[in-house]
Design a protein around this motif. Structure first.
Motif, PDB file in Angstrom:
ATOM      1  N   LEU A   1      22.964 -49.968 -26.456  1.00 20.74           N
ATOM      2  CA  LEU A   1      22.149 -51.156 -26.702  1.00 20.74           C
ATOM      3  C   LEU A   1      21.748 -51.215 -28.183  1.00 20.74           C
ATOM      4  N   PHE A   2      21.345 -50.069 -28.706  1.00 19.88           N
ATOM      5  CA  PHE A   2      20.913 -49.982 -30.108  1.00 19.88           C
ATOM      6  C   PHE A   2      22.061 -50.407 -31.034  1.00 19.88           C
ATOM      7  N   ALA A   3      23.262 -49.981 -30.720  1.00 25.09           N
ATOM      8  CA  ALA A   3      24.420 -50.345 -31.537  1.00 25.09           C
ATOM      9  C   ALA A   3      24.652 -51.861 -31.516  1.00 25.09           C
ATOM     10  N   GLN A   4      24.489 -52.453 -30.325  1.00 25.15           N
ATOM     11  CA  GLN A   4      24.641 -53.915 -30.230  1.00 25.15           C
ATOM     12  C   GLN A   4      23.566 -54.634 -31.039  1.00 25.15           C
TER      13      GLN A   4
ATOM     14  N   ARG B   1      14.328 -53.228 -38.389  1.00 27.48           N
ATOM     15  CA  ARG B   1      14.199 -54.219 -37.313  1.00 27.48           C
ATOM     16  C   ARG B   1      15.001 -53.907 -36.051  1.00 27.48           C
ATOM     17  N   PRO B   2      16.233 -53.352 -36.172  1.00 30.14           N
ATOM     18  CA  PRO B   2      16.890 -52.967 -34.919  1.00 30.14           C
ATOM     19  C   PRO B   2      16.086 -51.942 -34.115  1.00 30.14           C
ATOM     20  N   VAL B   3      15.425 -51.033 -34.836  1.00 28.48           N
ATOM     21  CA  VAL B   3      14.570 -50.042 -34.163  1.00 28.48           C
ATOM     22  C   VAL B   3      13.413 -50.752 -33.462  1.00 28.48           C
ATOM     23  N   ALA B   4      12.796 -51.691 -34.173  1.00 26.37           N
ATOM     24  CA  ALA B   4      11.658 -52.425 -33.603  1.00 26.37           C
ATOM     25  C   ALA B   4      12.109 -53.249 -32.392  1.00 26.37           C
ATOM     26  N   GLU B   5      13.288 -53.849 -32.467  1.00 26.21           N
ATOM     27  CA  GLU B   5      13.799 -54.639 -31.343  1.00 26.21           C
ATOM     28  C   GLU B   5      14.110 -53.741 -30.148  1.00 26.21           C
ATOM     29  N   LEU B   6      14.683 -52.578 -30.420  1.00 23.79           N
ATOM     30  CA  LEU B   6      14.955 -51.618 -29.334  1.00 23.79           C
ATOM     31  C   LEU B   6      13.639 -51.230 -28.644  1.00 23.79           C
ATOM     32  N   ILE B   7      12.617 -50.967 -29.443  1.00 23.96           N
ATOM     33  CA  ILE B   7      11.316 -50.584 -28.876  1.00 23.96           C
ATOM     34  C   ILE B   7      10.720 -51.752 -28.100  1.00 23.96           C
ATOM     35  N   ARG B   8      10.916 -52.969 -28.605  1.00 25.51           N
ATOM     36  CA  ARG B   8      10.398 -54.132 -27.888  1.00 25.51           C
ATOM     37  C   ARG B   8      11.035 -54.220 -26.496  1.00 25.51           C
TER      38      ARG B   8
END
Lengths: 557, 100
Positions: free
Chosen positions: A285-288, A143-150
């Motif tokens: 951003l990804f880390a956050q 999900r963090p990956v998906a949120e980053l892509i979003r």
């Protein structure tokens, strides 16, 4: 869960006020439909057969109890008291009026939801494994990956006028529950030989009129290279993609026409140019974002209440055997709530049912719910000791159907009951199949079997990757249903093969029954599933069951 | 020989509600197929279609739909038009639920 930053909240509010003004200008006559249509589609608003339809994104299928309650409120306040969960982890409201939509969007924004990029030729809602962060077999939470892509894809200036829509799915588990091989880009989170996290990047998958299984364009992409690499893939396609022909515009056709090696070379060349522009802000951003998805504090408690109910209550036992999956934390389970009660519309939930699910998530499930691409709802983190109480509450709300993964757990698109593109109905066929096998009491005897139904060639119902796929067509003004067998939506993805001529609406349920009877007589044991039996014995016995002996036919002719 | 022109009605979706409407003889929009003007002349149908399509502040997606017509009025000849006239088959929503 991810919480909107001030930037996110301001962005959504700004977009909503823009759309409110656009709706007013349309109603005043200052915008034509041709001008308005792309604007409404960018905000998830369709015009279907009987009414407008608002498609709301549920990013990577995750929502909390407040969001689910707000969906219930919207359903009652502006719709007909229910919502329809889709195969792309969205919810659709089938009956809004044009004037009400800006208020609906504002109500969504109150709980950090929106309908942006749920339609149009953009990068759509990013989907993910519905067991993300919970599954025992998971390498990392997708999900963090998906949120980053979003965040990267939302309003991305280069990607607002793509040749066609573009869909990305992410899985963090080797057991693919996100259908990554049937997406424009599928991302599988993997680790390399020295244990570093990264992605296997799959490109060019898709269903629709030309189904394709995605191809691996990069075996291992280091985690930090994700956004520049995605940007390279989308921009290569943005230039090459066939804008002259809607049916050849998706990246699957581009990959097919140019070949994966040519695409890979172009992507790598573009990636080399883009990579230096990403200076690490994306990784900060990804880390956050990752921190927002920290797992809840799972408590180790006695599972006694579960064991007692399991031993004494056969209804609970049946539900537990069918609807629970292995959780990573001891004493916990992933519980699936079936939106496929026998005879009901697949994926529909009433406002009352939404509130029951929200309450259960809040009370027992660390305030989390998921929507699966199979149109069910998931309680991803529940302690086994709470399952008897959860089951009782679900039962009272008509939500305790024990059929996950079984023959009545059918994916069905809205079909011609709602959709303007449909060529036949899907929902009544799903209802009839589920009702029939419930009457026969064969469901649990048959075991794991995925039926997927689409009401047109665009394949929203994933029929190509159903163990049994059903495609509804218009044959000379009559609904006609083609059957495919042997499709697979998992990591061993496969496109189903057509059995032969289609069946009328009256003939399709008996035809499915003949297929299931054939499986039951052909399987070598009760453990051999439908798909395994099909792979072993092939199409012939099923064809014979459907159409009779071809020899006899030839002799008769 | 030109193809025989089958009877047609002009239909669309209402701009505000999104529901199905039909063009009547006096050029108003009705929610009911029974009120629709049945067009039997191709030239007339094309002109009425052009005029109706220009009414973009009232309707969206104007087109000619085939019907069969007898003394009881127009009936859809294709199942898609039958669903548009009634509503979905999984719930009693849409036109089938509305009192005439």
């Amino acid at each position: 869960m991810y919480r909107y930053t001030d930037f996110d909240a301001a962005f959504v509010a700004e977009r909503n006020s823009q759309f409110r003004a656009q709706v007013e200008r349309r109603i005043d006559g200052n915008l034509t439909e041709d001008e308005f249509k792309p604007l409404r589609l960018m905000n998830g608003l369709y015009l279907q057969l009987h009414a407008y339809m608002l498609r709301v994104a549920i990013p990577y299928g995750t929502l909390n109890s407040a969001q689910m309650r707000q969906l219930a409120y919207i359903a009652e306040r502006w719709d007909k008291g229910y919502g329809h969960f889709t195969t792309r982890q969205n919810i659709q409201f089938n009956w809004p009026t044009l004037r009400d939509v800006p208020d609906m969007l504002d109500a969504l924004a109150e709980v950090q939801m929106h309908a942006i990029q749920t339609s149009g030729n953009t990068i759509r809602n990013v989907t993910a494994d519905h067991f993300a962060g919970a599954a025992a077999d998971e390498i990392a939470d997708p999900r963090p990956v998906a949120e980053l892509i979003r965040q990267w894809s939302t309003d991305h200036p280069e990607f607002q006028f793509l040749p066609r829509k573009f869909k990305i799915a992410v899985t963090g588990s080797p057991n693919d529950r996100a259908v990554t091989k049937a997406h424009d880009i599928g991302l599988r989170m993997v680790r390399n030989d020295v244990g570093e996290p990264g992605f296997e990047v799959i490109v060019g998958g898709g269903l629709g009129r030309t189904p394709m299984i995605g191809k691996v364009v990069r075996d291992f992409l280091p985690e930090a290279d994700l956004l520049p690499y995605l940007e390279a893939v989308v921009s290569v396609w943005n230039l090459l993609g066939r804008r002259d022909n809607k049916y050849k515009s998706r990246i699957k056709i581009t990959v097919h026409e140019h070949g994966i090696d040519d695409i890979r070379a172009r992507v790598e060349e573009r990636f080399a140019l883009l990579r230096p522009a990403f200076t690490g802000v994306d990784q900060q951003l990804f880390a956050q974002i990752k921190a927002d998805f920290a797992p809840p504090a799972f408590k180790d408690r006695d599972t006694g209440p579960f064991d007692l109910a399991y031993a004494n209550d056969p209804v609970f036992r049946s539900w537990a055997d069918t609807n629970l999956s292995a959780h990573r934390a001891p004493g916990h389970a992933i519980g699936q709530i079936s939106l496929k009660a026998h005879g009901a519309t697949p994926g529909d939930a009433t406002a009352d049912q939404m509130r029951v699910m929200a309450d259960l998530a809040e009370r027992y499930g660390h305030d989390e719910l998921r929507i699966s691409h199979e149109q069910n709802v998931v309680l991803p983190h529940v302690h086994m000791a709470d399952l008897p109480a959860i089951h009782a509450a679900l039962k009272a709300a008509g939500l305790a159907t024990a059929n996950i993964g079984k023959i009545s757990d059918i994916i069905a698109c809205p079909g011609m009951d709602y959709c303007a593109l449909a060529t036949a109905r899907s929902i009544p066929i799903a209802q009839e199949i589920a009702t029939r096998f419930d009457q026969l009491k064969l469901e649990h005897e048959v075991g794991d079997l995925k039926i997927k139904i689409s009401g047109c060639i665009n394949a929203c119902g994933h029929h190509h990757v159903g163990h049994i796929g059903i495609l509804g067509l218009d044959r000379a003004g009559v609904e006609n249903y083609q059957i495919t067998l042997g499709g697979d939506h998992t990591e061993t993805a496969a496109i189903g093969q057509r059995t032969g001529p289609g069946f009328s609406a009256d003939e399709i349920v008996p035809a499915i029954e003949r297929i299931v009877d054939t499986y039951l007589s052909e399987r070598d044991s009760a453990e051999e599933t439908f798909i395994d039996t099909f792979r072993r014995v092939g199409m012939t016995p099923f064809k014979t069951a459907l159409y009779g002996e071809s020899d006899k036919k030839q002799k008769a002719a | 020989m030109p193809a025989i022109f089958t009877p047609k009605v002009i239909t669309a979706n209402a701009l505000l509600e999104g529901d199905v409407v039909y063009l009547t003889q006096d050029d108003t929009w009705s929610r009911h197929l029974a009120d629709a003007d049945v067009l039997t002349d191709e030239a007339d149908a094309q002109i009425r279609l052009i005029d109706a399509s220009a009414r973009t502040s009232e309707v969206v997606g104007v087109y000619l739909a085939d019907v069969s017509a007898d003394a009881k009025g127009p009936k859809p000849t294709h199942f898609r038009e039958a669903f548009r006239m009634r509503g979905p088959s999984n719930y009693p929503h849409g036109k089938q639920s509305e009192a005439l």
